[in-house]
Scaffold this motif. Structure first.
Motif, short mmCIF file in Angstrom:
data_model
loop_
_atom_site.label_atom_id
_atom_site.label_comp_id
_atom_site.label_asym_id
_atom_site.label_seq_id
_atom_site.Cartn_x
_atom_site.Cartn_y
_atom_site.Cartn_z
N GLY A 136 0.84 -1.20 0.00
CA GLY A 136 0.00 0.00 0.00
C GLY A 136 0.87 1.24 0.00
N VAL A 137 0.46 2.26 -0.77
CA VAL A 137 1.25 3.48 -0.90
C VAL A 137 0.37 4.70 -0.65
N ASP A 138 0.84 5.57 0.23
CA ASP A 138 0.21 6.87 0.47
C ASP A 138 1.17 7.93 -0.05
N PHE A 139 0.90 8.44 -1.25
CA PHE A 139 1.79 9.40 -1.89
C PHE A 139 1.70 10.76 -1.22
N GLY A 140 2.86 11.38 -1.03
CA GLY A 140 2.94 12.74 -0.52
C GLY A 140 4.09 13.47 -1.19
N LEU A 148 4.19 3.79 3.40
CA LEU A 148 4.19 2.43 2.84
C LEU A 148 3.66 1.44 3.86
N ALA A 149 2.97 0.43 3.37
CA ALA A 149 2.47 -0.66 4.20
C ALA A 149 2.48 -1.93 3.37
N GLU A 170 1.58 -7.15 -5.97
CA GLU A 170 0.55 -6.17 -6.35
C GLU A 170 0.73 -4.92 -5.50
N ILE A 171 0.48 -3.77 -6.10
CA ILE A 171 0.60 -2.48 -5.39
C ILE A 171 -0.71 -1.73 -5.52
N VAL A 172 -1.12 -1.08 -4.44
CA VAL A 172 -2.29 -0.20 -4.48
C VAL A 172 -1.86 1.17 -3.95
N VAL A 173 -2.15 2.21 -4.75
CA VAL A 173 -1.77 3.58 -4.41
C VAL A 173 -3.05 4.37 -4.14
N ILE A 201 -5.15 2.58 3.84
CA ILE A 201 -5.47 2.44 2.41
C ILE A 201 -5.43 0.96 2.01
N LEU A 202 -4.35 0.30 2.38
CA LEU A 202 -4.17 -1.10 2.01
C LEU A 202 -5.20 -2.00 2.68
N GLN A 203 -5.48 -1.79 3.97
CA GLN A 203 -6.45 -2.62 4.67
C GLN A 203 -7.84 -2.47 4.06
N THR A 204 -8.21 -1.24 3.71
CA THR A 204 -9.49 -0.99 3.07
C THR A 204 -9.57 -1.74 1.73
N TYR A 205 -8.48 -1.68 0.98
CA TYR A 205 -8.41 -2.39 -0.30
C TYR A 205 -8.54 -3.89 -0.10
N LEU A 206 -7.79 -4.44 0.87
CA LEU A 206 -7.83 -5.88 1.13
C LEU A 206 -9.22 -6.32 1.56
N ASP A 207 -9.90 -5.46 2.32
CA ASP A 207 -11.24 -5.78 2.82
C ASP A 207 -12.32 -5.60 1.75
N GLY A 208 -11.92 -5.13 0.57
CA GLY A 208 -12.87 -5.01 -0.52
C GLY A 208 -13.51 -3.66 -0.66
N GLY A 209 -12.98 -2.67 0.09
CA GLY A 209 -13.56 -1.32 0.04
C GLY A 209 -13.05 -0.50 -1.09
#
Length: 148
Positions: free
Chosen positions: A18-22, A28-29, A64-67, A140-148
């Motif tokens: 998981g990536v939180d861009f700034g 990162l997670a 896999e990466i989610v930003v 961000i990553l947990q929300t993505y993994l949980d299907g959100g």
């Protein structure tokens, strides 16, 4: 439908990043191999983040990466969202794995709130730069993994 998406994400092999861009730092997670739990890892300076992420992908077996892309509350693209999408384009050019985007409105606010609940007043005053960014990446990553 949402449950199916979650099962599909968890069925894929390997960890997810998981990536939180700034503009200053990139939070990162990384997930566990089963893609159930997201855990923050040390944030990287934005300058050099692509090299750092490429290294994490190799070292941790990320497949896999989610930003997170920050949108305005009405769902329209924010200027920072445009910067995040530009970063995604650069990231896709340096890694050979899928890079997805997701709406990350309020993830930093949620991360700050969560850290404030567990940190003492002294810890809040001396909070390490990047800790909030990586906590936001974990959200961000947990929300993505949980299907959100």
């Amino acid at each position: 439908m949402v449950g199916q998406r979650v099962r599909d994400r968890r069925k894929r092999p390997g960890r997810c990043l998981g990536v939180d861009f700034g503009l200053a730092r990139v939070g990162l997670a990384v997930s566990d191999p089963e893609r159930v739990i997201a855990s923050p890892v040390k944030a990287a300076a934005t300058e050099g983040a692509l090299v750092h992420i490429k290294s994490l992908v190799a070292e941790r077996g990320v497949t896999e990466i989610v930003v997170g892309v920050p949108l305005h509350m009405d769902g329209s693209m924010s200027p920072m969202g445009e910067d995040a999408l530009a970063f995604v384009g650069q990231l896709r050019a340096v890694v050979d794995i899928p890079v997805f985007t997701t709406d990350e409105r309020l993830s930093t606010v949620e991360a700050e709130r969560a850290l404030n609940e567990v940190d003492s007043p002294s810890q809040r005053r001396h909070r390490v730069k990047g800790r909030v960014d990586s906590a936001a990446a974990a959200i961000i990553l947990q929300t993505y993994l949980d299907g959100g």
